[in-house]
Design a protein around this motif. Structure first.
Motif, PDB file in Angstrom:
ATOM      1  N   LEU A   7       0.792  -1.200   0.017  1.00 41.12           N
ATOM      2  CA  LEU A   7      -0.139  -0.032   0.088  1.00 41.12           C
ATOM      3  C   LEU A   7       1.010   1.340  -0.058  1.00 41.12           C
ATOM      4  O   LEU A   7       1.985   1.184   0.821  1.00 41.12           O
ATOM      5  CB  LEU A   7      -0.939   0.204   1.294  1.00 41.12           C
ATOM      6  N   ALA A   8       0.820   2.204  -0.851  1.00 40.50           N
ATOM      7  CA  ALA A   8       1.378   3.489  -0.982  1.00 40.50           C
ATOM      8  C   ALA A   8       0.741   4.602  -0.380  1.00 40.50           C
ATOM      9  O   ALA A   8      -0.566   4.646  -0.859  1.00 40.50           O
ATOM     10  CB  ALA A   8       2.033   3.576  -2.285  1.00 40.50           C
ATOM     11  N   ILE A   9       0.964   5.438   0.560  1.00 36.93           N
ATOM     12  CA  ILE A   9       0.278   6.587   1.091  1.00 36.93           C
ATOM     13  C   ILE A   9       1.154   7.625   0.679  1.00 36.93           C
ATOM     14  O   ILE A   9       2.157   8.104   0.854  1.00 36.93           O
ATOM     15  CB  ILE A   9       0.184   6.419   2.707  1.00 36.93           C
ATOM     16  N   ALA A  10       0.167   8.698  -0.051  1.00 35.83           N
ATOM     17  CA  ALA A  10       0.827  10.050  -0.270  1.00 35.83           C
ATOM     18  C   ALA A  10       0.962  10.777   0.813  1.00 35.83           C
ATOM     19  O   ALA A  10       0.012  11.135   1.434  1.00 35.83           O
ATOM     20  CB  ALA A  10      -0.186  10.751  -1.509  1.00 35.83           C
ATOM     21  N   CYS A  11       2.252  10.891   1.277  1.00 32.28           N
ATOM     22  CA  CYS A  11       2.623  11.854   2.532  1.00 32.28           C
ATOM     23  C   CYS A  11       3.948  12.264   2.571  1.00 32.28           C
ATOM     24  O   CYS A  11       4.788  11.713   1.780  1.00 32.28           O
ATOM     25  CB  CYS A  11       2.672  10.558   3.585  1.00 32.28           C
ATOM     26  N   PRO A  19      -0.467  14.203   7.560  1.00 32.28           N
ATOM     27  CA  PRO A  19      -1.585  14.121   6.711  1.00 32.28           C
ATOM     28  C   PRO A  19      -1.401  13.525   5.523  1.00 32.28           C
ATOM     29  O   PRO A  19      -0.341  13.673   4.779  1.00 32.28           O
ATOM     30  CB  PRO A  19      -2.144  15.524   6.585  1.00 32.28           C
ATOM     31  N   VAL A  20      -2.341  12.782   5.065  1.00 26.84           N
ATOM     32  CA  VAL A  20      -2.185  12.190   3.666  1.00 26.84           C
ATOM     33  C   VAL A  20      -2.488  13.356   2.675  1.00 26.84           C
ATOM     34  O   VAL A  20      -3.151  14.141   2.698  1.00 26.84           O
ATOM     35  CB  VAL A  20      -3.703  11.336   3.348  1.00 26.84           C
ATOM     36  N   GLU A  21      -1.520  13.570   1.634  1.00 24.61           N
ATOM     37  CA  GLU A  21      -1.414  14.634   0.904  1.00 24.61           C
ATOM     38  C   GLU A  21      -2.539  14.488   0.009  1.00 24.61           C
ATOM     39  O   GLU A  21      -3.339  13.704  -0.471  1.00 24.61           O
ATOM     40  CB  GLU A  21      -0.122  14.568  -0.061  1.00 24.61           C
ATOM     41  N   ARG A  22      -3.074  15.921  -0.320  1.00 19.18           N
ATOM     42  CA  ARG A  22      -4.365  16.148  -1.089  1.00 19.18           C
ATOM     43  C   ARG A  22      -4.391  15.660  -2.379  1.00 19.18           C
ATOM     44  O   ARG A  22      -5.339  15.172  -2.917  1.00 19.18           O
ATOM     45  CB  ARG A  22      -4.787  17.517  -1.016  1.00 19.18           C
ATOM     46  N   ILE A  23      -3.368  15.900  -3.257  1.00 21.16           N
ATOM     47  CA  ILE A  23      -3.365  15.756  -4.765  1.00 21.16           C
ATOM     48  C   ILE A  23      -2.272  14.413  -5.285  1.00 21.16           C
ATOM     49  O   ILE A  23      -0.975  14.921  -4.848  1.00 21.16           O
ATOM     50  CB  ILE A  23      -3.024  16.712  -5.623  1.00 21.16           C
ATOM     51  N   PHE A  24      -2.816  13.535  -5.591  1.00 24.29           N
ATOM     52  CA  PHE A  24      -2.041  12.290  -5.849  1.00 24.29           C
ATOM     53  C   PHE A  24      -0.603  12.524  -6.540  1.00 24.29           C
ATOM     54  O   PHE A  24       0.446  12.402  -6.132  1.00 24.29           O
ATOM     55  CB  PHE A  24      -2.649  11.305  -6.413  1.00 24.29           C
ATOM     56  N   GLY A  25      -0.823  13.162  -7.788  1.00 25.09           N
ATOM     57  CA  GLY A  25       0.372  13.434  -8.744  1.00 25.09           C
ATOM     58  C   GLY A  25       1.289  14.245  -8.159  1.00 25.09           C
ATOM     59  O   GLY A  25       2.440  14.559  -8.447  1.00 25.09           O
ATOM     60  N   ARG A  26       0.929  15.468  -7.246  1.00 26.35           N
ATOM     61  CA  ARG A  26       1.637  16.579  -6.762  1.00 26.35           C
ATOM     62  C   ARG A  26       2.019  16.126  -5.405  1.00 26.35           C
ATOM     63  O   ARG A  26       2.962  17.099  -4.601  1.00 26.35           O
ATOM     64  CB  ARG A  26       1.074  17.775  -6.783  1.00 26.35           C
ATOM     65  N   ALA A  27       1.901  14.862  -4.736  1.00 28.56           N
ATOM     66  CA  ALA A  27       2.460  14.569  -3.379  1.00 28.56           C
ATOM     67  C   ALA A  27       3.990  14.724  -3.400  1.00 28.56           C
ATOM     68  O   ALA A  27       4.696  14.620  -4.316  1.00 28.56           O
ATOM     69  CB  ALA A  27       2.013  13.241  -3.216  1.00 28.56           C
ATOM     70  N   ILE A  70      -3.080   3.112  -3.834  1.00 30.65           N
ATOM     71  CA  ILE A  70      -2.557   3.986  -3.411  1.00 30.65           C
ATOM     72  C   ILE A  70      -3.528   4.897  -2.850  1.00 30.65           C
ATOM     73  O   ILE A  70      -4.669   5.040  -3.227  1.00 30.65           O
ATOM     74  CB  ILE A  70      -1.870   4.748  -4.528  1.00 30.65           C
ATOM     75  N   VAL A  71      -2.953   5.391  -1.854  1.00 34.14           N
ATOM     76  CA  VAL A  71      -3.941   6.376  -0.846  1.00 34.14           C
ATOM     77  C   VAL A  71      -3.740   7.800  -1.219  1.00 34.14           C
ATOM     78  O   VAL A  71      -2.119   8.073  -1.104  1.00 34.14           O
ATOM     79  CB  VAL A  71      -3.922   5.996   0.677  1.00 34.14           C
ATOM     80  N   PRO A  90      -6.752   3.261  -6.789  1.00 34.65           N
ATOM     81  CA  PRO A  90      -7.020   4.543  -6.026  1.00 34.65           C
ATOM     82  C   PRO A  90      -7.802   4.490  -4.946  1.00 34.65           C
ATOM     83  O   PRO A  90      -8.908   3.777  -5.142  1.00 34.65           O
ATOM     84  CB  PRO A  90      -7.243   5.430  -7.020  1.00 34.65           C
ATOM     85  N   LEU A  91      -7.013   4.830  -3.729  1.00 34.96           N
ATOM     86  CA  LEU A  91      -8.018   4.802  -2.545  1.00 34.96           C
ATOM     87  C   LEU A  91      -7.984   6.504  -1.951  1.00 34.96           C
ATOM     88  O   LEU A  91      -7.059   6.822  -1.837  1.00 34.96           O
ATOM     89  CB  LEU A  91      -7.593   3.922  -1.536  1.00 34.96           C
ATOM     90  N   VAL A  92      -9.199   6.939  -2.043  1.00 34.16           N
ATOM     91  CA  VAL A  92      -9.372   8.143  -1.443  1.00 34.16           C
ATOM     92  C   VAL A  92      -9.423   8.345   0.041  1.00 34.16           C
ATOM     93  O   VAL A  92     -10.476   7.654   0.496  1.00 34.16           O
ATOM     94  CB  VAL A  92     -10.640   9.020  -2.249  1.00 34.16           C
ATOM     95  N   ALA A  93      -8.794   9.254   0.692  1.00 32.52           N
ATOM     96  CA  ALA A  93      -8.573   9.720   2.000  1.00 32.52           C
ATOM     97  C   ALA A  93      -8.458  10.852   2.403  1.00 32.52           C
ATOM     98  O   ALA A  93      -7.198  11.253   2.685  1.00 32.52           O
ATOM     99  CB  ALA A  93      -7.781   8.403   2.675  1.00 32.52           C
ATOM    100  N   ASN A  94      -9.298  11.566   2.215  1.00 29.27           N
ATOM    101  CA  ASN A  94      -9.309  13.045   2.491  1.00 29.27           C
ATOM    102  C   ASN A  94      -9.452  13.574   3.743  1.00 29.27           C
ATOM    103  O   ASN A  94     -10.263  13.088   4.141  1.00 29.27           O
ATOM    104  CB  ASN A  94     -10.333  13.932   1.542  1.00 29.27           C
ATOM    105  N   GLY A  95      -8.187  14.253   4.401  1.00 34.01           N
ATOM    106  CA  GLY A  95      -8.441  14.603   5.671  1.00 34.01           C
ATOM    107  C   GLY A  95      -8.006  13.868   6.680  1.00 34.01           C
ATOM    108  O   GLY A  95      -8.276  13.913   7.968  1.00 34.01           O
ATOM    109  N   PHE A  96      -7.236  12.693   6.261  1.00 28.04           N
ATOM    110  CA  PHE A  96      -6.827  11.388   7.064  1.00 28.04           C
ATOM    111  C   PHE A  96      -5.387  11.830   7.209  1.00 28.04           C
ATOM    112  O   PHE A  96      -4.698  12.142   6.765  1.00 28.04           O
ATOM    113  CB  PHE A  96      -6.989  10.149   6.316  1.00 28.04           C
ATOM    114  N   SER A  97      -4.897  11.114   8.533  1.00 27.64           N
ATOM    115  CA  SER A  97      -3.401  11.018   8.738  1.00 27.64           C
ATOM    116  C   SER A  97      -3.067   9.756   8.309  1.00 27.64           C
ATOM    117  O   SER A  97      -3.999   9.021   7.887  1.00 27.64           O
ATOM    118  CB  SER A  97      -3.379  10.990  10.545  1.00 27.64           C
ATOM    119  N   GLN A  98      -1.919   9.668   8.193  1.00 29.24           N
ATOM    120  CA  GLN A  98      -1.380   8.388   7.769  1.00 29.24           C
ATOM    121  C   GLN A  98      -1.773   7.345   8.606  1.00 29.24           C
ATOM    122  O   GLN A  98      -1.932   6.037   8.089  1.00 29.24           O
ATOM    123  CB  GLN A  98       0.555   8.543   7.570  1.00 29.24           C
TER     124      GLN A  98
END
Length: 107
Positions: A7-11, A19-27, A70-71, A90-98
Motif C-alpha cells: 500500500l502506498a500513502i501519499a505523504c 496528513p495524507v496529501e491532497r493531490i496524488f500526482g503532486r504529493a 495508493i491512498v 486508487p483509494l481516497v482518504a481526504n483529511g486522514f492522517s497516515q
C-alpha cells in the motif's frame, strides 16, 4: 526495494500523524506499507514538481516498487485512467492522517 502488493500513502514523511496529501500526482512522497502494517520505505515523488504528467511519473515509480494500492486525498481523471490500465487501485482518504489511512486500508 520491491514491495510486492504494498500500500502506498501519499505523504510528506513517515510520521504517523502526517496528513495524507491532497493531490496524488503532486504529493511530495509516498510511504510504502507492507501487509503487516510496517513501513517499508519512503519514496520521493518524481512528479511533485513537474508541470505536466506528474501522475504518470508517480505511477511509474510506484509500479517499479510493486505497489498495488495508493491512498491520496484525490486523483485526477488521467491518474485514475492510468492506474486502471496498470491494475493499480486508487483509494481516497481526504483529511486522514497516515496512521488512520493504514488502519483503514491495510487489510
Amino acid at each position: 526495494l520491491a514491495c510486492e502488493g504494498c500500500l502506498a500513502i501519499a505523504c510528506e514523511d513517515t510520521q504517523a500523524e502526517s496528513p495524507v496529501e491532497r493531490i496524488f500526482g503532486r504529493a511530495t512522497g509516498f510511504t510504502l506499507i507492507d501487509s503487516d502494517g510496517s513501513i517499508q520505505a519512503h519514496l520521493k515523488n518524481p512528479g511533485a514538481n513537474l508541470k505536466l504528467k506528474a501522475a504518470h511519473a508517480a505511477i511509474k515509480l510506484l509500479k517499479q516498487h510493486g505497489v498495488s494500492r495508493i491512498v491520496a486525498g484525490r486523483f485526477g481523471a488521467e491518474a485514475i485512467k492510468t492506474l486502471a490500465s496498470e491494475g493499480m487501485q486508487p483509494l481516497v482518504a481526504n483529511g486522514f492522517s497516515q496512521k488512520q489511512a493504514i488502519e483503514l486500508f491495510n487489510r
